[in-house]
Design an enzyme around this catalytic site. Structure first.
Site, PDB file in Angstrom:
ATOM      1  NE  ARG A   1      -0.800  69.728 -17.792  1.00  0.00           N
ATOM      2  CZ  ARG A   1      -1.906  70.337 -18.176  1.00  0.00           C
ATOM      3  NH1 ARG A   1      -2.574  69.915 -19.204  1.00  0.00           N
ATOM      4  NH2 ARG A   1      -2.358  71.366 -17.492  1.00  0.00           N
TER       5      ARG A   1
ATOM      6  CG  ASP B   1      -3.148  78.488 -19.587  1.00  0.00           C
ATOM      7  OD1 ASP B   1      -2.367  77.584 -19.933  1.00  0.00           O
ATOM      8  OD2 ASP B   1      -3.987  78.345 -18.679  1.00  0.00           O
TER       9      ASP B   1
ATOM     10  CB  CYS C   1      -0.350  65.567 -21.573  1.00  0.00           C
ATOM     11  SG  CYS C   1      -0.724  67.271 -21.674  1.00  0.00           S
TER      12      CYS C   1
ATOM     13  CE  LYS D   1      -9.372  75.108 -19.476  1.00  0.00           C
ATOM     14  NZ  LYS D   1      -8.610  74.119 -18.682  1.00  0.00           N
ATOM     15  CG  ASN D   2      -7.467  77.021 -15.864  1.00  0.00           C
ATOM     16  OD1 ASN D   2      -8.024  76.093 -16.451  1.00  0.00           O
ATOM     17  ND2 ASN D   2      -6.328  77.552 -16.255  1.00  0.00           N
TER      18      ASN D   2
ATOM     19  NE  ARG E   1      -9.623  70.311 -22.597  1.00  0.00           N
ATOM     20  CZ  ARG E   1      -8.408  70.678 -22.207  1.00  0.00           C
ATOM     21  NH1 ARG E   1      -7.413  70.694 -23.055  1.00  0.00           N
ATOM     22  NH2 ARG E   1      -8.178  70.984 -20.961  1.00  0.00           N
TER      23      ARG E   1
HETATM   24  C1  UD1 Z   1      -3.005  74.740 -14.462  1.00  0.00           C
HETATM   25  C2  UD1 Z   1      -4.027  75.182 -15.474  1.00  0.00           C
HETATM   26  C3  UD1 Z   1      -3.394  75.299 -16.844  1.00  0.00           C
HETATM   27  C4  UD1 Z   1      -2.159  76.183 -16.776  1.00  0.00           C
HETATM   28  C5  UD1 Z   1      -1.218  75.754 -15.666  1.00  0.00           C
HETATM   29  C6  UD1 Z   1      -0.047  76.704 -15.448  1.00  0.00           C
HETATM   30  C7  UD1 Z   1      -6.107  74.261 -14.636  1.00  0.00           C
HETATM   31  C8  UD1 Z   1      -7.240  73.300 -14.838  1.00  0.00           C
HETATM   32  N1  UD1 Z   1      -5.116  74.221 -15.519  1.00  0.00           N
HETATM   33  O1  UD1 Z   1      -2.573  73.449 -14.882  1.00  0.00           O
HETATM   34  O2  UD1 Z   1      -4.336  75.855 -17.735  1.00  0.00           O
HETATM   35  O3  UD1 Z   1      -1.485  76.088 -18.019  1.00  0.00           O
HETATM   36  O4  UD1 Z   1      -1.935  75.657 -14.424  1.00  0.00           O
HETATM   37  O5  UD1 Z   1      -0.497  77.987 -15.172  1.00  0.00           O
HETATM   38  O6  UD1 Z   1      -6.133  75.092 -13.732  1.00  0.00           O
HETATM   39  N2  UD1 Z   1       4.284  69.737 -12.355  1.00  0.00           N
HETATM   40  C9  UD1 Z   1       5.056  68.705 -11.863  1.00  0.00           C
HETATM   41  N3  UD1 Z   1       4.512  67.842 -10.941  1.00  0.00           N
HETATM   42  C10 UD1 Z   1       3.234  67.994 -10.485  1.00  0.00           C
HETATM   43  C11 UD1 Z   1       2.451  69.061 -10.973  1.00  0.00           C
HETATM   44  C12 UD1 Z   1       3.002  69.931 -11.912  1.00  0.00           C
HETATM   45  O7  UD1 Z   1       6.202  68.530 -12.261  1.00  0.00           O
HETATM   46  O8  UD1 Z   1       2.804  67.180  -9.649  1.00  0.00           O
HETATM   47  C13 UD1 Z   1       4.835  70.659 -13.382  1.00  0.00           C
HETATM   48  C14 UD1 Z   1       4.069  70.528 -14.690  1.00  0.00           C
HETATM   49  O9  UD1 Z   1       4.547  69.449 -15.473  1.00  0.00           O
HETATM   50  C15 UD1 Z   1       4.325  71.866 -15.345  1.00  0.00           C
HETATM   51  C16 UD1 Z   1       4.383  72.809 -14.139  1.00  0.00           C
HETATM   52  O10 UD1 Z   1       4.641  71.989 -12.992  1.00  0.00           O
HETATM   53  O11 UD1 Z   1       5.565  71.861 -15.994  1.00  0.00           O
HETATM   54  C17 UD1 Z   1       3.122  73.629 -13.938  1.00  0.00           C
HETATM   55  O12 UD1 Z   1       2.045  72.788 -13.729  1.00  0.00           O
HETATM   56  P1  UD1 Z   1       0.784  73.183 -12.835  1.00  0.00           P
HETATM   57  O13 UD1 Z   1       0.936  74.568 -12.301  1.00  0.00           O
HETATM   58  O14 UD1 Z   1       0.514  72.076 -11.897  1.00  0.00           O
HETATM   59  O15 UD1 Z   1      -0.351  73.203 -13.943  1.00  0.00           O
HETATM   60  P2  UD1 Z   1      -1.764  72.527 -13.873  1.00  0.00           P
HETATM   61  O16 UD1 Z   1      -2.341  72.671 -12.520  1.00  0.00           O
HETATM   62  O17 UD1 Z   1      -1.677  71.169 -14.493  1.00  0.00           O
END
Ligand code: UD1
Length: 418
Positions: free
Chosen positions: A121, A306, A116, A22-23, A397
């Site tokens: 997030r 995850d 969320c 999925k990711n 999902r």
């Molecule tokens: C992706 C995965 C999700 C997984 C996560 C961490 C997808 C579709 N989803 O989510 O399944 O759980 O990686 O491995 O690929 N953060 C910020 N600011 C930002 C972006 C992130 O503070 O602009 C923080 C988030 O709140 C969180 C952490 O960084 O605490 C990790 O987030 P991130 O690695 O961005 O996860 P996703 O890309 O949302």
């Protein structure tokens, strides 16, 4: 309202091919926007998140069709940079479209991804990186407006945290610049390497994925491409946890053991017998896992956040104590109170959960989020009696027909409609 009815303590056994990730498929489908032609994405799992992504692509003017496990995206007619609010709400990761739309059209409009289930997030890292690439971004009534009046320009971007989504968004946007972009502090997840491979197949020049420095050299020669999505390591971790908890033998094919090394270490320490080959993982379990050393979630190559819930469910039905520490998302323990209804002994303090293995009993429980829902299925497979797991839309999902795959391993699981 549908739910799974699951009768536990049945030995599981069999062979399973792991679905596409999925990711990986979500950013790759977003990347199709970059192409002026027709892209073929194979090993595309049947998930509600994929359905929502295809709706977004159609809304942007793409022609999309499914042929068996392939999705074919013709983005030649992309005509609008707007993603409607209901689709942004359905899937927060749709923010990943921003970089791709900006690269293709130079302007985009999306509603702000709202609150969320895993805690806040934010998308500040995404927006900061896009601004560094030359985008002007402002918010009006919950809608993010993005423009690139002078075009996107390559630069050096330092991510203060290796965010998976921000790394991918930056890579996609950087493909629309004519200069070189360097992302320092990039996330190293295998799905980012899969995206790099697809972008390069399109004609972009991306290097470094898998390390914390990724370089994107702008190119005007973006064409069309075919790509096969990598296997889903989190789905693999889910099946391994299920068989670990219920007992039995599992052969997982099409999956890279190296991507799962931290999860495999935990399963082995918990008492499972493992055998791995290039694209194969075999696991044998007596169905009574032991407590293990602390499990601390961390960015790849650390233990994946995850996989925290599914491994926790497996260990909660075993014996002995394990400490979990969740370091990526602030509220990723919502499954704990549901597991407690099944007799799990888990004490929560802040980011720490102390799990004491205990025999689980059947109960009626509700999925709280995608991986939390899968954790409840695992607990039900390990529990005495017949359980019900509701709120399946969370599970759908990210799992391609979970009940059929588990039935194929002799599990007593059925989807029912109340
Ligand atoms: C992706 C995965 C999700 C997984 C996560 C961490 C997808 C579709 N989803 O989510 O399944 O759980 O990686 O491995 O690929 N953060 C910020 N600011 C930002 C972006 C992130 O503070 O602009 C923080 C988030 O709140 C969180 C952490 O960084 O605490 C990790 O987030 P991130 O690695 O961005 O996860 P996703 O890309 O949302």
């Amino acid at each position: 309202m549908s739910f799974f009815e699951i009768t536990g303590r049945r030995r599981l056994s069999g062979r399973l091919a792991v679905q596409g990730a999925k990711n990986s498929v979500l950013p790759i489908l977003a990347a199709c926007i970059l192409s002026p032609g027709e892209c073929v994405i194979r090993n595309c799992p049947d998930l509600s998140d994929v359905t929502a992504t295809l709706q977004i692509l159609r809304g942007l003017g793409c022609k999309v069709r499914r042929e068996a496990d392939a999705v074919i995206v013709d983005a030649s007619g992309v005509n609008g940079g707007e993603i409607p609010e209901h689709l942004m709400r359905e899937m927060r990761s749709s923010v990943i479209f921003l970089g791709a739309i900006l690269a293709r059209l130079g302007q985009a409009q999306i509603s702000y991804p709202g609150g969320c289930e895993l805690g806040p997030r934010p998308i500040d890292l995404h927006l900061d990186a896009l601004r560094r690439l030359g985008a002007q971004i402002w918010e009006e009534d919950g809608v993010l407006h993005c423009r690139t009046p002078g075009g996107l320009r390559g630069c050096r971007i330092h991510l203060p945290f290796p965010s998976v989504g921000a790394t991918e968004n930056t890579m996609l946007a950087a493909c629309g610049s004519q200069q070189t972009t360097t992302i320092v502090g990039a996330a190293r997840e295998p799905e980012i390497e899969d995206l790099q491979n697809f972008l390069n197949a399109l004609g972009a020049r991306v290097t470094g994925a898998g390390s914390d420095v990724i370089t994107v050299q702008g190119s005007t020669r973006i064409g069309a491409a075919e790509h096969t999505v990598m296997a889903d390591r989190i789905v693999a971790a889910t099946y391994l946890s299920a068989v670990g908890a219920a007992g039995g033998e599992l052969e997982l094919t099409g999956v890279c053991p190296e991507h799962l090394s931290t999860v495999l270490d935990v399963m082995e320490e918990a008492g499972c017998v493992l055998h791995t080959e290039k694209d194969l993982i075999c696991l044998r379990s007596n169905g009574r896992l032991n407590g293990v050393r602390p499990v601390r979630t961390a960015p790849y190559p650390g233990f994946p956040t995850d996989a925290q819930a599914v491994v926790m469910a497996a260990l909660a039905s075993g014996q002995g104590e394990t400490v979990f520490e969740e370091n990526i998302f602030r509220s990723r323990y919502r499954h704990v109170s549901e597991l407690a209804r099944m007799g799990a002994d888990i004490r929560l303090t802040g980011r720490t959960a102390v799990v004491r293995g205990a025999p689980l009993r059947s109960a009626h429980v509700c999925s709280t989020d995608l991986r939390g829902g899968a954790a409840l299925v695992i607990a039900a497979l390990a529990a005495e009696g017949t359980s019900r797991v509701g709120e399946l839309h969370h599970i759908d999902r990210g799992y391609d027909h979970l009940e059929l795959k588990l039935s194929g391993l002799d599990a007593a699981i059925e989807r029912k409609h109340a």
